[in-house]
Scaffold this active site. Structure first.
Site, PDB file in Angstrom:
ATOM      1  N   TYR A 221       0.871  -1.176   0.000  1.00 66.60           N
ATOM      2  CA  TYR A 221       0.000   0.000   0.000  1.00 66.60           C
ATOM      3  C   TYR A 221       0.905   1.222   0.000  1.00 66.60           C
ATOM      4  O   TYR A 221       1.577   1.502   0.987  1.00 66.60           O
ATOM      5  CB  TYR A 221      -0.911   0.005   1.233  1.00 66.60           C
ATOM      6  CG  TYR A 221      -2.045  -0.974   1.152  1.00 66.60           C
ATOM      7  CD1 TYR A 221      -1.866  -2.311   1.506  1.00 66.60           C
ATOM      8  CD2 TYR A 221      -3.298  -0.587   0.707  1.00 66.60           C
ATOM      9  CE1 TYR A 221      -2.906  -3.222   1.428  1.00 66.60           C
ATOM     10  CE2 TYR A 221      -4.350  -1.489   0.625  1.00 66.60           C
ATOM     11  CZ  TYR A 221      -4.145  -2.806   0.982  1.00 66.60           C
ATOM     12  OH  TYR A 221      -5.169  -3.696   0.898  1.00 66.60           O
ATOM     13  N   HIS A 317      -2.823   0.568  -4.147  1.00 64.22           N
ATOM     14  CA  HIS A 317      -2.612  -0.822  -3.728  1.00 64.22           C
ATOM     15  C   HIS A 317      -1.950  -1.568  -4.878  1.00 64.22           C
ATOM     16  O   HIS A 317      -2.545  -1.757  -5.938  1.00 64.22           O
ATOM     17  CB  HIS A 317      -3.961  -1.449  -3.378  1.00 64.22           C
ATOM     18  CG  HIS A 317      -3.870  -2.894  -3.013  1.00 64.22           C
ATOM     19  ND1 HIS A 317      -4.967  -3.684  -2.799  1.00 64.22           N
ATOM     20  CD2 HIS A 317      -2.790  -3.713  -2.814  1.00 64.22           C
ATOM     21  CE1 HIS A 317      -4.592  -4.912  -2.501  1.00 64.22           C
ATOM     22  NE2 HIS A 317      -3.285  -4.953  -2.511  1.00 64.22           N
ATOM     23  N   HIS A 396     -16.497  -4.607  -3.445  1.00 60.48           N
ATOM     24  CA  HIS A 396     -15.056  -4.894  -3.401  1.00 60.48           C
ATOM     25  C   HIS A 396     -14.768  -6.134  -2.558  1.00 60.48           C
ATOM     26  O   HIS A 396     -15.204  -6.240  -1.409  1.00 60.48           O
ATOM     27  CB  HIS A 396     -14.289  -3.707  -2.818  1.00 60.48           C
ATOM     28  CG  HIS A 396     -12.818  -3.951  -2.683  1.00 60.48           C
ATOM     29  ND1 HIS A 396     -11.967  -4.026  -3.756  1.00 60.48           N
ATOM     30  CD2 HIS A 396     -12.042  -4.147  -1.582  1.00 60.48           C
ATOM     31  CE1 HIS A 396     -10.732  -4.254  -3.331  1.00 60.48           C
ATOM     32  NE2 HIS A 396     -10.754  -4.335  -2.011  1.00 60.48           N
ATOM     33  N   HIS A 398     -11.283  -9.303  -2.445  1.00 61.93           N
ATOM     34  CA  HIS A 398     -10.012  -9.679  -3.055  1.00 61.93           C
ATOM     35  C   HIS A 398     -10.235 -10.895  -3.970  1.00 61.93           C
ATOM     36  O   HIS A 398     -11.295 -11.034  -4.558  1.00 61.93           O
ATOM     37  CB  HIS A 398      -8.965  -9.906  -1.977  1.00 61.93           C
ATOM     38  CG  HIS A 398      -8.436  -8.625  -1.398  1.00 61.93           C
ATOM     39  ND1 HIS A 398      -7.626  -8.559  -0.291  1.00 61.93           N
ATOM     40  CD2 HIS A 398      -8.619  -7.332  -1.782  1.00 61.93           C
ATOM     41  CE1 HIS A 398      -7.315  -7.296  -0.015  1.00 61.93           C
ATOM     42  NE2 HIS A 398      -7.921  -6.533  -0.904  1.00 61.93           N
ATOM     43  N   MET A 469     -11.609  -9.314   1.834  1.00 59.86           N
ATOM     44  CA  MET A 469     -12.440  -8.186   2.231  1.00 59.86           C
ATOM     45  C   MET A 469     -13.866  -8.439   1.751  1.00 59.86           C
ATOM     46  O   MET A 469     -14.100  -9.258   0.861  1.00 59.86           O
ATOM     47  CB  MET A 469     -11.922  -6.882   1.619  1.00 59.86           C
ATOM     48  CG  MET A 469     -10.572  -6.426   2.124  1.00 59.86           C
ATOM     49  SD  MET A 469     -10.125  -4.807   1.416  1.00 59.86           S
ATOM     50  CE  MET A 469      -8.609  -4.479   2.325  1.00 59.86           C
TER      51      MET A 469
END
Length: 599
Positions: A221, A317, A396, A398, A469
């Protein structure tokens, strides 16, 4: 499949005559619902070489999608279609193919081995085939739902397209080699909301990573803080676009005291720098596949002026799975803003699950569901009496996310879908128009479905790309102090789960205080008992609520060990609507004359 018999060809030719008559009606209908310059307002190039382009329009009254394919370099044929997640197997296809006698257009499907078969129910209907100097245009239509078990149900979320080219004439469709098919992702069903015109005084501001050398590690990040000009007055952001964005990221307003040196980039190998979580107010977020986004005419995202931070933090990211070194990046975001302030300040709120390892998915799961809550207690306290109007939503997860949905519940009853994507892809996270109104006391429930078939260990929640997430960024107005409304299972109840697993399994599970939650999950033997108990735990255990202001401080109140919201009535999955009649569908493939002129 053999070459179509003469009777089939004759039937196809008669159908082609009917198509020509219907085409006049079609064009008139499309022109009434689309920009005058084109009956196909949506357009994407499918292949990188630009030899295949897709355009489309939608008739919601007919529940039908009209497709137009432009094949610039036709050899022996072309395939186009859809599948659940872009697989070559179990795909719903339409095929233009040739043999030594002619050319044919037909509805087809591929089986579990990827072998292509002609469909007995021809739901793709050819409307026109025309040669032009640009190439071959194919105009055809398909209902949203067909009730054909070999067909794909077209829905409002992500659609995984498959396409390919035929190099040689075929004696049968079964001879097609699907290993060369490629994929693309689109949102076929888009609401017919016109893009608002930008104000005459609109200006732009680009905020980019400063030629970052991407670290040679899987997850980074990268945070970069820049400063607005002195005396920069209050403005409204009215449009957001990623200029050459290749990675996901976020733009926030920050307070300088939270960063030891506001102008110095900060990076973290797998976690966000914690000190930056206490100074942010999200202005914009984007992800892979994101397009330009326009704010509604009555609202804009405020920045600048008194009471607003002069510092903007760009957080990018980077996912570097091959740990490549030496690459540089200047990803960022372009803001379109105006000094003509609109009626409402817009805000962005995060819904779903808190970023914590207490929420985990066992390995080898095909459809494991985790759910995060924005409870009635939080909305009663933090929302205005008149409620808020949600106008957009960005889902969202992953890499293991497969499906995401946010539902609004009122008085214990689910009332509407805020956003749903049954074919979600982490590589196509677009900001979608979403209309809903949330009042004080409402509950917002966000559920994510994960597939971990290829993983050996549990996948825990967190910031790393191999962690998970479950988030919905909702854009709304009027702006409130509530920036984050998420939940996670109570840590004490998860500890009881580990103790239970330890008692009922021969293999020892480390529940000692020195072991972290990810370490404890890694030691769980994932038999059916441990899987089902974890699933049950997430379905009844109390939750820890994160009802947070932009300062990351929770609203006043007791937020630990909160009961799950009681939902007494749930919305049912929409039932596919089958066309009333297949009378206009051809009995078999359509014979084409694509040597030149109109077919």
């Amino acid at each position: 499949m053999q070459v179509p018999s003469p009777s089939v060809r004759e039937a196809a030719s008669m159908y082609g005559t009917a198509v020509a008559v219907f085409l006049v009606i079609l064009v008139a209908a499309l022109q009434g619902s689309a920009p005058a310059e084109s009956p196909f307002p949506f357009h994407i190039p499918l292949d990188p070489e630009g030899t295949l382009e897709l355009s489309w329009n939608v008739s919601y009254a007919q529940e039908t999608v009209y497709f137009q394919l432009l094949v610039r370099e036709l050899k022996a044929g072309v395939l186009f279609g859809m599948s659940d997640r872009g697989e070559l197997e179990n795909a719903d296809l339409v095929v233009l193919w040739t043999d030594r006698d002619g050319a044919y257009f037909g509805d087809a499907w591929s089986d579990q081995k990827g072998q292509v078969h002609l469909d007995s129910q021809q739901d793709y209907q050819l409307l026109r085939a025309q040669r032009t100097p640009e190439g071959l245009y194919l105009l055809f239509k398909r209902p949203f739902g067909t009730c054909d078990p070999n067909d794909y149900l077209i829905e409002g979320g992500t659609v995984h397209l498959v396409y390919g080219f035929l190099e040689e004439p075929l004696r049968s469709l079964e001879a097609i080699n699907t290993s060369g098919l490629r994929g693309a992702r689109v949102q076929l069903l888009k609401p017919s909301i016109p893009q608002p015109a930008l104000p005459a005084d609109t200006r732009t501001m680009e905020i980019r990573a400063p030629d970052v050398l991407i670290p040679g590690q899987q997850t980074t990040y990268w945070c970069y803080v820049t400063e607005l000009p002195d005396g920069f007055p209050r403005h409204h952001i009215v449009m957001v676009r990623g200029p050459g964005v290749s990675t996901p990221g976020e733009l926030s307003g920050v307070q300088p005291h939270a960063c030891s040196d506001p102008h110095r980039p900060a990076r973290s190998p797998s976690m966000k720098p914690q000190r930056l979580n206490f100074c942010r107010h999200v202005l914009a977020a984007w992800a892979l596949g994101a397009k330009a986004f326009y704010y509604p005419e009555e609202a804009g995202l405020a920045f600048g002026g008194p009471g607003s931070s002069r510092f903007l933090r760009l957080e990018v990211h980077y996912h570097n799975p091959l740990v490549i070194t030496g690459r540089r990046d200047s990803s960022g975001i372009r803001l379109y803003y105006t000094a003509a302030l609109r009626r409402f300040d817009a805000g962005i709120m995060e819904l779903g699950l808190a970023y914590t390892p207490v929420m985990a998915i066992p390995p080898q799961e095909t459809a494991f569901v985790l759910t995060g809550y924005c409870t009635d207690k939080c909305t009663q306290l933090a929302l205005p009496a008149s409620g808020i109007h949600i106008f957009a939503s960005q889902l969202h997860t992953h890499l293991t996310g497969q499906k995401v949905v946010t539902v609004l519940a009122r008085d214990g009853r689910e009332t509407e879908i805020v956003n749903r994507d049954n074919h979600y892809s982490p590589h196509f996270q677009v900001l979608r128009v979403s209309v809903a109104s949330a009042l004080q006391g409402d509950v917002l429930i966000t559920s994510c479905t994960y597939n971990t078939e290829d993983r050996r260990l549990a996948t825990v929640g967190g910031f790393g790309i191999l962690e998970e997430m479950c988030v919905n960024y909702v854009h709304y107005y009027p702006q409130t102090q509530l920036e984050l409304c998420k939940s996670a299972v109570d840590p004490g109840f998860l500890h009881k789960y580990f103790r239970l697993v330890n008692r009922f399994n021969s293999e020892e599970v480390c529940t000692c205080p020195q072991a972290s939650v990810p370490e404890q999950f890694a030691s769980v033997p994932w038999n059916s008992f441990n899987r089902e108990v974890l699933k049950a735990l997430y379905g009844f255990a109390p939750i820890s609520m994160h009802c947070n202001r932009s300062s990351a401080v929770r609203f006043q109140g007791e937020w630990n060990q909160q009961p799950l919201p009681e939902i007494v009535s749930r919305l049912e999955e929409p039932t596919p609507h089958c066309p009333a009649s297949q009378a206009q569908s051809p009995a078999g493939p359509t014979v084409l004359n694509i040597g030149g002129g109109k077919g």
